[in-house]
Design a protein around this motif. Structure first.
Motif, PDB file in Angstrom:
ATOM      1  N   ILE A 477      32.807 -10.000  21.849  1.00 59.53           N
ATOM      2  CA  ILE A 477      33.091  -9.014  20.810  1.00 59.53           C
ATOM      3  C   ILE A 477      32.150  -9.185  19.628  1.00 59.53           C
ATOM      4  CG2 ILE A 477      34.845  -8.253  19.147  1.00 59.53           C
ATOM      5  CD1 ILE A 477      36.920  -8.695  21.155  1.00 59.53           C
ATOM      6  N   SER A 478      31.620 -10.379  19.468  1.00 55.31           N
ATOM      7  CA  SER A 478      30.740 -10.649  18.330  1.00 55.31           C
ATOM      8  C   SER A 478      29.315 -10.182  18.559  1.00 55.31           C
ATOM      9  CB  SER A 478      30.721 -12.159  18.031  1.00 55.31           C
ATOM     10  OG  SER A 478      32.011 -12.599  17.696  1.00 55.31           O
ATOM     11  N   GLU A 479      29.030  -9.673  19.770  1.00 57.81           N
ATOM     12  CA  GLU A 479      27.670  -9.225  20.052  1.00 57.81           C
ATOM     13  C   GLU A 479      27.318  -8.019  19.197  1.00 57.81           C
ATOM     14  OE1 GLU A 479      27.560  -8.469  24.174  1.00 57.81           O
ATOM     15  OE2 GLU A 479      27.710 -10.565  24.768  1.00 57.81           O
ATOM     16  N   THR A 480      26.020  -7.872  18.882  1.00 59.03           N
ATOM     17  CA  THR A 480      25.555  -6.801  17.997  1.00 59.03           C
ATOM     18  C   THR A 480      25.919  -5.424  18.528  1.00 59.03           C
ATOM     19  OG1 THR A 480      23.717  -8.184  17.323  1.00 59.03           O
ATOM     20  CG2 THR A 480      23.535  -5.830  16.859  1.00 59.03           C
ATOM     21  N   GLY A 481      25.783  -5.227  19.821  1.00 59.22           N
ATOM     22  CA  GLY A 481      26.081  -3.919  20.402  1.00 59.22           C
ATOM     23  C   GLY A 481      27.498  -3.484  20.121  1.00 59.22           C
ATOM     24  N   ASN A 482      28.439  -4.424  20.215  1.00 58.70           N
ATOM     25  CA  ASN A 482      29.825  -4.085  19.950  1.00 58.70           C
ATOM     26  C   ASN A 482      30.046  -3.757  18.479  1.00 58.70           C
ATOM     27  OD1 ASN A 482      30.832  -4.318  22.574  1.00 58.70           O
ATOM     28  ND2 ASN A 482      30.927  -6.537  22.410  1.00 58.70           N
ATOM     29  N   MET A 483      29.307  -4.426  17.598  1.00 59.65           N
ATOM     30  CA  MET A 483      29.422  -4.111  16.175  1.00 59.65           C
ATOM     31  C   MET A 483      28.977  -2.667  15.920  1.00 59.65           C
ATOM     32  SD  MET A 483      30.595  -6.911  14.995  1.00 59.65           S
ATOM     33  CE  MET A 483      31.274  -7.209  16.625  1.00 59.65           C
ATOM     34  N   ILE A 484      27.871  -2.293  16.545  1.00 57.73           N
ATOM     35  CA  ILE A 484      27.363  -0.929  16.383  1.00 57.73           C
ATOM     36  C   ILE A 484      28.361   0.068  16.960  1.00 57.73           C
ATOM     37  CG2 ILE A 484      25.528   0.670  17.064  1.00 57.73           C
ATOM     38  CD1 ILE A 484      23.603  -1.724  17.010  1.00 57.73           C
ATOM     39  N   GLY A 485      28.950  -0.293  18.102  1.00 52.92           N
ATOM     40  CA  GLY A 485      29.949   0.581  18.712  1.00 52.92           C
ATOM     41  C   GLY A 485      31.142   0.802  17.800  1.00 52.92           C
ATOM     42  N   LEU A 486      31.621  -0.274  17.168  1.00 50.61           N
ATOM     43  CA  LEU A 486      32.736  -0.151  16.230  1.00 50.61           C
ATOM     44  C   LEU A 486      32.368   0.745  15.049  1.00 50.61           C
ATOM     45  CD1 LEU A 486      34.153  -3.800  16.073  1.00 50.61           C
ATOM     46  CD2 LEU A 486      35.388  -1.768  16.830  1.00 50.61           C
ATOM     47  N   LEU A 487      31.153   0.559  14.542  1.00 50.29           N
ATOM     48  CA  LEU A 487      30.699   1.363  13.403  1.00 50.29           C
ATOM     49  C   LEU A 487      30.642   2.844  13.775  1.00 50.29           C
ATOM     50  CD1 LEU A 487      27.894   0.467  10.916  1.00 50.29           C
ATOM     51  CD2 LEU A 487      27.961   2.744  11.904  1.00 50.29           C
ATOM     52  N   ILE A 488      30.060   3.149  14.947  1.00 50.59           N
ATOM     53  CA  ILE A 488      29.918   4.546  15.375  1.00 50.59           C
ATOM     54  C   ILE A 488      31.287   5.188  15.597  1.00 50.59           C
ATOM     55  CG2 ILE A 488      29.106   6.044  17.244  1.00 50.59           C
ATOM     56  CD1 ILE A 488      26.729   4.132  17.568  1.00 50.59           C
ATOM     57  N   PHE A 489      32.185   4.447  16.260  1.00 46.13           N
ATOM     58  CA  PHE A 489      33.515   4.996  16.519  1.00 46.13           C
ATOM     59  C   PHE A 489      34.250   5.259  15.206  1.00 46.13           C
ATOM     60  CE2 PHE A 489      38.108   4.154  17.293  1.00 46.13           C
ATOM     61  CZ  PHE A 489      38.370   5.329  17.970  1.00 46.13           C
ATOM     62  N   SER A 490      34.191   4.302  14.294  1.00 50.81           N
ATOM     63  CA  SER A 490      34.831   4.464  12.988  1.00 50.81           C
ATOM     64  C   SER A 490      34.273   5.681  12.260  1.00 50.81           C
ATOM     65  CB  SER A 490      34.615   3.192  12.157  1.00 50.81           C
ATOM     66  OG  SER A 490      35.128   3.332  10.864  1.00 50.81           O
ATOM     67  N   PHE A 491      32.956   5.879  12.364  1.00 47.78           N
ATOM     68  CA  PHE A 491      32.313   7.033  11.720  1.00 47.78           C
ATOM     69  C   PHE A 491      32.800   8.344  12.333  1.00 47.78           C
ATOM     70  CE2 PHE A 491      28.996  10.263  11.743  1.00 47.78           C
ATOM     71  CZ  PHE A 491      28.715  10.381  10.394  1.00 47.78           C
ATOM     72  N   ILE A 492      32.814   8.421  13.675  1.00 44.26           N
ATOM     73  CA  ILE A 492      33.199   9.662  14.358  1.00 44.26           C
ATOM     74  C   ILE A 492      34.632  10.047  14.022  1.00 44.26           C
ATOM     75  CG2 ILE A 492      33.696  10.672  16.628  1.00 44.26           C
ATOM     76  CD1 ILE A 492      31.276   9.160  17.713  1.00 44.26           C
ATOM     77  N   VAL A 493      35.532   9.062  14.073  1.00 37.19           N
ATOM     78  CA  VAL A 493      36.953   9.321  13.823  1.00 37.19           C
ATOM     79  C   VAL A 493      37.165   9.929  12.444  1.00 37.19           C
ATOM     80  CG1 VAL A 493      39.138   8.149  13.341  1.00 37.19           C
ATOM     81  CG2 VAL A 493      37.902   7.641  15.433  1.00 37.19           C
ATOM     82  N   VAL A 494      36.466   9.410  11.441  1.00 37.06           N
ATOM     83  CA  VAL A 494      36.671   9.877  10.068  1.00 37.06           C
ATOM     84  C   VAL A 494      35.866  11.143   9.780  1.00 37.06           C
ATOM     85  CG1 VAL A 494      36.402   9.273   7.620  1.00 37.06           C
ATOM     86  CG2 VAL A 494      37.230   7.566   9.254  1.00 37.06           C
ATOM     87  N   PHE A 495      34.628  11.219  10.297  1.00 40.43           N
ATOM     88  CA  PHE A 495      33.779  12.356   9.930  1.00 40.43           C
ATOM     89  C   PHE A 495      34.295  13.674  10.496  1.00 40.43           C
ATOM     90  CE2 PHE A 495      30.151  15.236  10.652  1.00 40.43           C
ATOM     91  CZ  PHE A 495      29.849  15.478   9.322  1.00 40.43           C
ATOM     92  N   ARG A 496      34.868  13.661  11.708  1.00 41.87           N
ATOM     93  CA  ARG A 496      35.365  14.924  12.258  1.00 41.87           C
ATOM     94  C   ARG A 496      36.475  15.501  11.378  1.00 41.87           C
ATOM     95  NH1 ARG A 496      40.023  15.035  14.953  1.00 41.87           N
ATOM     96  NH2 ARG A 496      39.398  16.971  15.965  1.00 41.87           N
ATOM     97  N   GLU A 497      37.256  14.616  10.743  1.00 41.56           N
ATOM     98  CA  GLU A 497      38.291  15.091   9.820  1.00 41.56           C
ATOM     99  C   GLU A 497      37.655  15.544   8.503  1.00 41.56           C
ATOM    100  OE1 GLU A 497      41.045  15.374  11.188  1.00 41.56           O
ATOM    101  OE2 GLU A 497      40.966  13.933  12.824  1.00 41.56           O
ATOM    102  N   ALA A 498      36.676  14.770   8.015  1.00 42.97           N
ATOM    103  CA  ALA A 498      36.008  15.122   6.751  1.00 42.97           C
ATOM    104  C   ALA A 498      35.304  16.468   6.868  1.00 42.97           C
ATOM    105  CB  ALA A 498      35.007  14.030   6.371  1.00 42.97           C
ATOM    106  N   PHE A 499      34.684  16.723   8.019  1.00 43.33           N
ATOM    107  CA  PHE A 499      33.973  17.978   8.261  1.00 43.33           C
ATOM    108  C   PHE A 499      34.923  19.169   8.145  1.00 43.33           C
ATOM    109  CE2 PHE A 499      32.353  21.215  11.268  1.00 43.33           C
ATOM    110  CZ  PHE A 499      31.100  21.423  10.722  1.00 43.33           C
ATOM    111  N   GLU A 500      36.102  19.034   8.751  1.00 40.60           N
ATOM    112  CA  GLU A 500      37.085  20.115   8.710  1.00 40.60           C
ATOM    113  C   GLU A 500      37.605  20.322   7.286  1.00 40.60           C
ATOM    114  OE1 GLU A 500      41.225  21.317  11.023  1.00 40.60           O
ATOM    115  OE2 GLU A 500      39.805  19.948  11.963  1.00 40.60           O
ATOM    116  N   VAL A 501      37.814  19.218   6.561  1.00 38.48           N
ATOM    117  CA  VAL A 501      38.302  19.303   5.180  1.00 38.48           C
ATOM    118  C   VAL A 501      37.295  20.041   4.300  1.00 38.48           C
ATOM    119  CG1 VAL A 501      38.750  17.942   3.096  1.00 38.48           C
ATOM    120  CG2 VAL A 501      39.823  17.300   5.252  1.00 38.48           C
ATOM    121  N   VAL A 502      36.010  19.710   4.444  1.00 36.49           N
ATOM    122  CA  VAL A 502      34.970  20.337   3.618  1.00 36.49           C
ATOM    123  C   VAL A 502      34.935  21.848   3.841  1.00 36.49           C
ATOM    124  CG1 VAL A 502      32.467  20.561   3.338  1.00 36.49           C
ATOM    125  CG2 VAL A 502      33.511  18.307   3.343  1.00 36.49           C
TER     126      VAL A 502
END
Length: 635
Positions: A477-502
């Motif tokens: 889980i500490s591998e760099t790829g997984n960190m990037i995956g967590l970041l991307i998933f966190s971004f997608i989950v929040v941005f799709r809601e932010a996009f609709e709100v805007v």
């Protein structure tokens, strides 16, 4: 304070410092440009034939020339540009020319040449994001400017007699919209002209374009602008420069028509009605595919843009329009002439009713505040729950890099949403299909990750399995790829809601610009407080739960979210025209749960539910097999 907190506060400090520095640069640059404009324009009032004719004006011109040099020197450390550095010489030449009482033409040439060199650097924003609204500009003028400049801009307002120098007469002044923008934003020190930097960028440009239209208020006939006349040129040219361009381009349009130009901003429901009519006309000609495209445009570029606002007043009407739109498109696909005619007429009647509802709607502060708050809370909760579950799972692992990745993802998504608010006109100009496609892809990606997360959480709900995982899998889980995956998933989950709100908040803002900004800001503040309270309660409650119980609870919550997002994602693809729609008349429509009355979205949700049930059944069987093996071993 650990190193991660130090890093976090360092980033915040640098961001604030950079923002403050950029704001200061913009103000000083605009002041420099404004001073050069004033010197080029007002110098003839101070000097004539090499003689001073107005001591006060000459002293002011000398002070402005000196101040221009000081501003350029102050900006040198923060503007790393060789061309800007070389402006020192012409600025000193300008100061000497003023001191030598050179003729006005020479002074104007030097000052405007320096100004144009600054604008050509491209570091100062000189063009609005959208074509300004003269209608909104007129409202702003009445509320802020009439008392000094007068109702028609002659500088003869009720307070004008008490001001020295007198307020600008817009019928005589040679201003460009950019000059007006700079003066309105910055004000003029030592005069009655105060700074109006409390206005938004859009409002500043609306007001700037409006004051330039006042001297041409007789020329209100509409005419299309020449194709080679762009908004940046209209913004930075005064009337003489604009007239020179029009003469060279052999255009029949007048300066007054340019200054009074306002592009058509069709009402969304008018767009819906127009495209619906075009759709039925094409269907009658036998062009079914073209008819389907117009029908889709009628919904995406018309109805959808106002459905949230309309839904707050007449939810049953919105559901009726959506239901009939689906049925109408289905009739077109099946070449059902009777059905197409019936649904076409029903839609015309419903859209007309919707226009009446919106026309009668009082877009008060309370209404806009309530509507904005509801959408902010609704969209935020969906993303918040997923992010909190991820963070709660990561807490016992003590992998700080993973936590930072999750926080970075959602913070970046929120910042992207904030930035997109300032470019909302470009977002709205995206085709409706593109907007729905973005939402659909985001939802389905989130579903795939949530399915994996839910299955994983349930399989590790036993404390023995959790300890085994911590011991043997932590490094992966500490591998760099997984960190990037967590970041991307966190971004997608929040941005799709932010996009609709805007998109929704932008439609609210257009409904009543006078009160919308204040109402939306208060709704935003309230939603932040509510979300903060929910976050604290959630974290406090789950902190007391054992890991196994929390994982089991979280697996059910994640599974439910996956089913909800599946319905929403499929519906987004359907609204964009990528997936067919087969209506189910008896099925309910519950948007909060992602349930829509059509076969495709319900089947997709049942499929996801089936996958969840299968893996839970498999986990239970594995647990039973393990218990049997342990019992045999003991015997």
């Amino acid at each position: 304070m650990n190193k991660y907190r130090v890093f976090f506060f360092f980033v915040i400090f640098i961001s604030i410092n950079t923002f403050s520095q950029n704001t200061a640069n913009d103000t000083d640059l605009r002041t420099l440009v404004t001073l050069l404009d004033y010197i080029s324009k007002d110098y003839p009032v101070a000097v004539e034939n090499g003689e001073i004719i107005n001591e006060f004006e000459f002293a002011e011109m000398s002070e402005f020339a000196k101040k221009s040099i000081a501003l350029q020197q102050d900006l040198l450390p923060t503007i790393n540009n060789t061309r800007f550095e070389k402006l020192d010489e012409p600025l000193r030449e300008l100061q000497q020319a003023v001191a030598d009482k050179k003729n006005p033409e020479a002074i104007s040439t030097i000052a405007l040449n320096i100004k144009n060199k600054i604008l050509d650097l491209g570091i100062l924003k000189i063009t609005p994001n959208r074509y300004p609204s003269l209608k909104n500009g007129a409202t702003l003028y009445q509320n802020n400017c009439v008392s000094c400049h007068g109702g028609k801009g002659y500088g003869n307002g009720a307070l004008a007699g008490n001001l020295n120098p007198a307020p600008t007469n817009f019928h005589e002044a040679q201003l460009s919209p950019l000059q007006a923008y700079n003066v309105i934003k910055l004000g003029i020190e030592g005069t009655g002209m105060a700074s109006y930097n409390r206005l938004t960028e859009e409002e500043l440009w609306d007001l700037s374009f409006y004051v330039l239209s006042l001297k041409h208020n007789e020329e209100i006939s509409r005419a299309p602008l020449p194709s080679n006349l762009h908004l940046d040129s209209i913004s930075k040219w005064n009337d003489e420069e604009l007239q020179h361009f029009l003469n060279k381009s052999f255009s029949n349009i007048t300066v007054g028509q340019v200054r009074n130009y306002e592009p058509e901003r069709p009402e969304p429901l008018n767009v819906a009605m127009t495209n619906l009519d075009l759709s039925y006309q094409e269907f009658q000609k036998g062009n079914n595919k073209i008819a389907e495209k117009y029908a889709l445009t009628s919904y995406l570029e018309g109805v959808e843009l106002v459905e949230n606002i309309l839904g707050a007043s007449a939810p049953s009407l919105v559901r009726g329009i959506e239901r009939d739109m689906i049925a109408y498109r289905k009739a077109l696909q099946n070449n059902n002439k009777i059905g197409a005619e019936n649904y076409y007429n029903a839609l015309k009647e419903k859209i007309t009713s919707a226009k009446t509802v919106l026309a009668e709607k009082d877009y008060s502060f309370a209404f806009i505040y309530g509507a904005a708050l509801s959408i902010l809370i609704r969209e935020a909760l969906e993303a918040l729950l997923i992010i909190l579950i991820i963070l709660r799972v990561l807490r016992p692992m003590k992998i700080k890099r993973a936590v930072i990745a999750v926080h970075s993802g959602w913070i970046f998504a929120v910042l992207t949403g904030v930035v997109s608010w300032f470019f909302v006109d470009k977002l709205i100009n995206l085709s409706g299909a593109s907007r729905e496609l973005m939402e659909g892809v985001g939802a389905i990606l989130a579903v795939l990750v949530l399915l994996f997360a839910g299955i994983w959480l349930h399989s590790h709900s036993e404390i023995s399995k959790w300890k085994h995982f911590i011991k043997n899998k932590i490094n992966r889980i500490s591998e760099t790829g997984n960190m990037i995956g967590l970041l991307i998933f966190s971004f997608i989950v929040v941005f799709r809601e932010a996009f609709e709100v805007v998109l929704f908040l932008s439609s609210l803002k257009l409904s009543n610009p006078d009160v919308a900004n204040s109402a939306i800001n208060w709704a935003l503040l309230t939603s932040v407080i509510i979300i903060a309270i929910i976050t604290i309660v959630f974290l406090k409650f789950t902190k007391e739960l054992p890991v196994g119980k929390f994982f089991k609870l979280a697996s059910y919550m994640v599974a439910a979210l996956a089913i909800v997002l599946t319905g929403k994602g499929i519906m987004a693809f359907q609204e964009a025209g990528y997936i067919p729609i087969s209506p189910i008349d008896f099925a309910p429509r519950i948007e909060l749960l992602g349930i829509y009355p059509n076969l495709q979205s319900i089947l997709a949700q049942l499929l996801v539910l089936g996958i969840i049930v299968f893996f839970q059944w498999r986990n239970l069987n594995q647990k039973a097999d393990k218990s049997s093996q342990e019992l045999v071993t003991e015997e």
